[in-house]
Design a protein around this motif. Sequence first.
Motif, PDB file in Angstrom:
ATOM      1  N   GLU A  30     -34.603  20.600 -56.772  1.00 33.35           N
ATOM      2  CA  GLU A  30     -35.052  21.491 -55.719  1.00 33.35           C
ATOM      3  C   GLU A  30     -35.764  20.656 -54.657  1.00 33.35           C
ATOM      4  O   GLU A  30     -36.215  19.539 -54.927  1.00 33.35           O
ATOM      5  N   ARG A  31     -35.847  21.187 -53.435  1.00 34.53           N
ATOM      6  CA  ARG A  31     -36.545  20.487 -52.367  1.00 34.53           C
ATOM      7  C   ARG A  31     -37.853  21.207 -52.024  1.00 34.53           C
ATOM      8  O   ARG A  31     -37.958  22.417 -52.193  1.00 34.53           O
ATOM      9  N   GLU A  83     -32.901  15.376 -42.294  1.00 36.21           N
ATOM     10  CA  GLU A  83     -31.565  15.964 -42.342  1.00 36.21           C
ATOM     11  C   GLU A  83     -30.624  15.068 -43.126  1.00 36.21           C
ATOM     12  O   GLU A  83     -29.776  15.553 -43.900  1.00 36.21           O
ATOM     13  N   ASP A 135     -31.513  15.385 -46.702  1.00 35.17           N
ATOM     14  CA  ASP A 135     -31.020  16.657 -47.203  1.00 35.17           C
ATOM     15  C   ASP A 135     -29.536  16.580 -47.546  1.00 35.17           C
ATOM     16  O   ASP A 135     -29.083  17.183 -48.519  1.00 35.17           O
ATOM     17  N   ALA A 136     -28.764  15.833 -46.768  1.00 33.08           N
ATOM     18  CA  ALA A 136     -27.336  15.668 -47.054  1.00 33.08           C
ATOM     19  C   ALA A 136     -27.135  14.956 -48.390  1.00 33.08           C
ATOM     20  O   ALA A 136     -26.254  15.332 -49.189  1.00 33.08           O
ATOM     21  N   GLU A 157     -28.060  17.478 -51.138  1.00 36.69           N
ATOM     22  CA  GLU A 157     -27.038  18.504 -51.328  1.00 36.69           C
ATOM     23  C   GLU A 157     -25.862  17.958 -52.127  1.00 36.69           C
ATOM     24  O   GLU A 157     -25.303  18.653 -52.981  1.00 36.69           O
ATOM     25  N   LYS A 188     -26.950  17.907 -55.658  1.00 35.95           N
ATOM     26  CA  LYS A 188     -27.000  19.248 -56.232  1.00 35.95           C
ATOM     27  C   LYS A 188     -25.601  19.758 -56.545  1.00 35.95           C
ATOM     28  O   LYS A 188     -25.376  20.393 -57.591  1.00 35.95           O
ATOM     29  N   ASN A 189     -24.656  19.489 -55.669  1.00 42.56           N
ATOM     30  CA  ASN A 189     -23.276  19.876 -55.952  1.00 42.56           C
ATOM     31  C   ASN A 189     -22.770  19.176 -57.196  1.00 42.56           C
ATOM     32  O   ASN A 189     -22.096  19.776 -58.039  1.00 42.56           O
ATOM     33  N   GLN A 208     -13.947  20.283 -52.202  1.00 43.05           N
ATOM     34  CA  GLN A 208     -15.349  19.913 -52.362  1.00 43.05           C
ATOM     35  C   GLN A 208     -15.550  18.940 -53.513  1.00 43.05           C
ATOM     36  O   GLN A 208     -16.353  18.007 -53.432  1.00 43.05           O
TER      37      GLN A 208
END
Length: 628
Positions: A148-149, A164, A167-168, A171, A174-175, A414
């Motif tokens: 989690e952030r 940003e 965050d990439a 993410e 997390k995926n 994805q």
Amino acid sequence: MSMFEANLQALDADLAQVVRGAPEPAAELEILDTPSGFPTARYGGRYLHAKRDPWARARRAFTPQWVREHPVVVFFGFGFGYEVETFLSYADAEAAIVVEPDLGLFCAALAHRRLEKVLSRDKASFLLAAEPDALAGVLRKFERRAPERYAVNAEALYHQEYFENVDAVLEAAKNRARINSNTLRRFGRLWVRNLIRNVPVLERAPGVHELHNRFDGLPALLCAAGPSLDRALPYIAQLAERMLIVAVDTALPALMQHGIEADFAVIVDPQYWNTRHLDRLRPESSILISEASAHPRVFRLFDNPTYLCSSIFPLGTVLEEAVGEKGKLGTGGSVSTSAWDLSRLLGADPIYCIGLDLGFPYRRTHVHGSFFEERMHVLSDRVRPAEQHSFQYINDGSPFEVASNDGGYVLTDQRMMIYTWWFANQARIHQVRTVNLSPGGVAIEGIPAGSIEDLLSLPSRREMLESRLKPLRARARSSTRSSTRSSAGSSTASAPPPAPGAAEEPGIIEPFISHLISRLEAFAETAREGIRLVEELSRHSEPDLSRLNDIDAQLAAFEYKDVAGFLLQEVSDRVQAVSLQRSVEGALESARLLYEGLEESVDYHVSLLRFAVRLPNKSQVFSDSVEN
């Protein structure tokens, strides 16, 4: 000693050295007193923390329930550390990963707050003025967690572009964690079962760490099984004269049909059906690179010298305590990622890749003649031809277009993009020259496209390569063959002395497994005590839930708790759903589910482990088909 120096002593020595040379804060910083007695600050005109009580926001954000549901948190900024300290105060917190771009601000925090308890905690990691991609290396420790952030707003707004990019990276992690979670739910029991069936191989096969830099500075060709491999096959014999051939399992049939045996065959899949493309393959010279959770049929089919990489699963890690660590290979979720990391470990430079399409060029999924393509033809009929099977395979993943190596566009999905990110990140971290020879494949940042034709002018190196491969085959051959016969169920094969670096004597792993069984049974009994206590508390109108703390503490302190908790994915989801009720009944029910899940997981492990050491009362779990 000043507060700043005391904090520095608590910090990792390398980080402390970085902090000592810090510049001034990137933004205007104003330190302010508060009525609570704890300092706050304005950073770039915005408050880092509350004006009256800097702890207030942290206490609202990090409740026991929230931390239980989000035990791994990436902090976008440290500020003065109130949020990080609050999070780490909870026993359920597993890791606080602090990404702080402003060394000057971090120094100011060290000068104005006593932070030794935060800085010295094993659960805290600090990325100070680091590139955003550095976060990826830290998150590899949490492959089955979705981090989690939490953002310190004043910092996140001032360093917006930087965060940003962070965050990439988060993410993508997390995926990957979500995919790993779903994969664990589907294959967890199979991995455990395979590991235990492969104990003889694990005991005797040498580890990949012995291959480190054995081909330093020599080129390698990584052969994956994407459609672009077809383009290389007419040249494959010429390429094999000039470079080491490292192939994933699905590419082996195509190579052998053109008369080439891979020098290293990487096979790590746990499923029976993914071994079918190995049918009728009998390579004589290939060195098998595998992992102890691969399907046992792999070791029955390949009577080849074998090197194992370390298991990423808790049971495998624990069993390696008895036989020695094998050496890690990267696990980006695809066998191609393991093959690339093996090439890096070997010291190959550069690494050329073919068939590494990471998409669906020409709207195809695999090289011609692969088992998966042939299976589509076998399953086809007049109303559902092979093309329809391929169409469904591609479109089930919600495909989209991205840039390709030839300057056009190619379909991907994805899942494939997660692999693309992995390759780009690893090439950047390790600074390994990698060239993609797949013109229709996905363009990977930092991995330029190249031409097969350009490689045909390289000098012949096959004689040199064979001189280095020969002792590696000899090193592993006798121990590998003994392990293979044993894992196939032979009770008459005599065991030769172990190879150097393997277990000290045959059967050394059996006493360790017996010890592991006894400890797991003790863990299961503690879980049963928890179940009995929940039943008792459920009969009270106002139960004292604190009595469960002793049970939880005993389970948390258990040395093999990761083994016991490996199969808890579905249970964890149910526990989380029940916990959201935020009631006494919900708390008791979530505790009961957890204890019962742990007991069931341990019973499953123990029943299989008893089989491995031929203890009495073993389960018949291996009597049914495992070819699924």
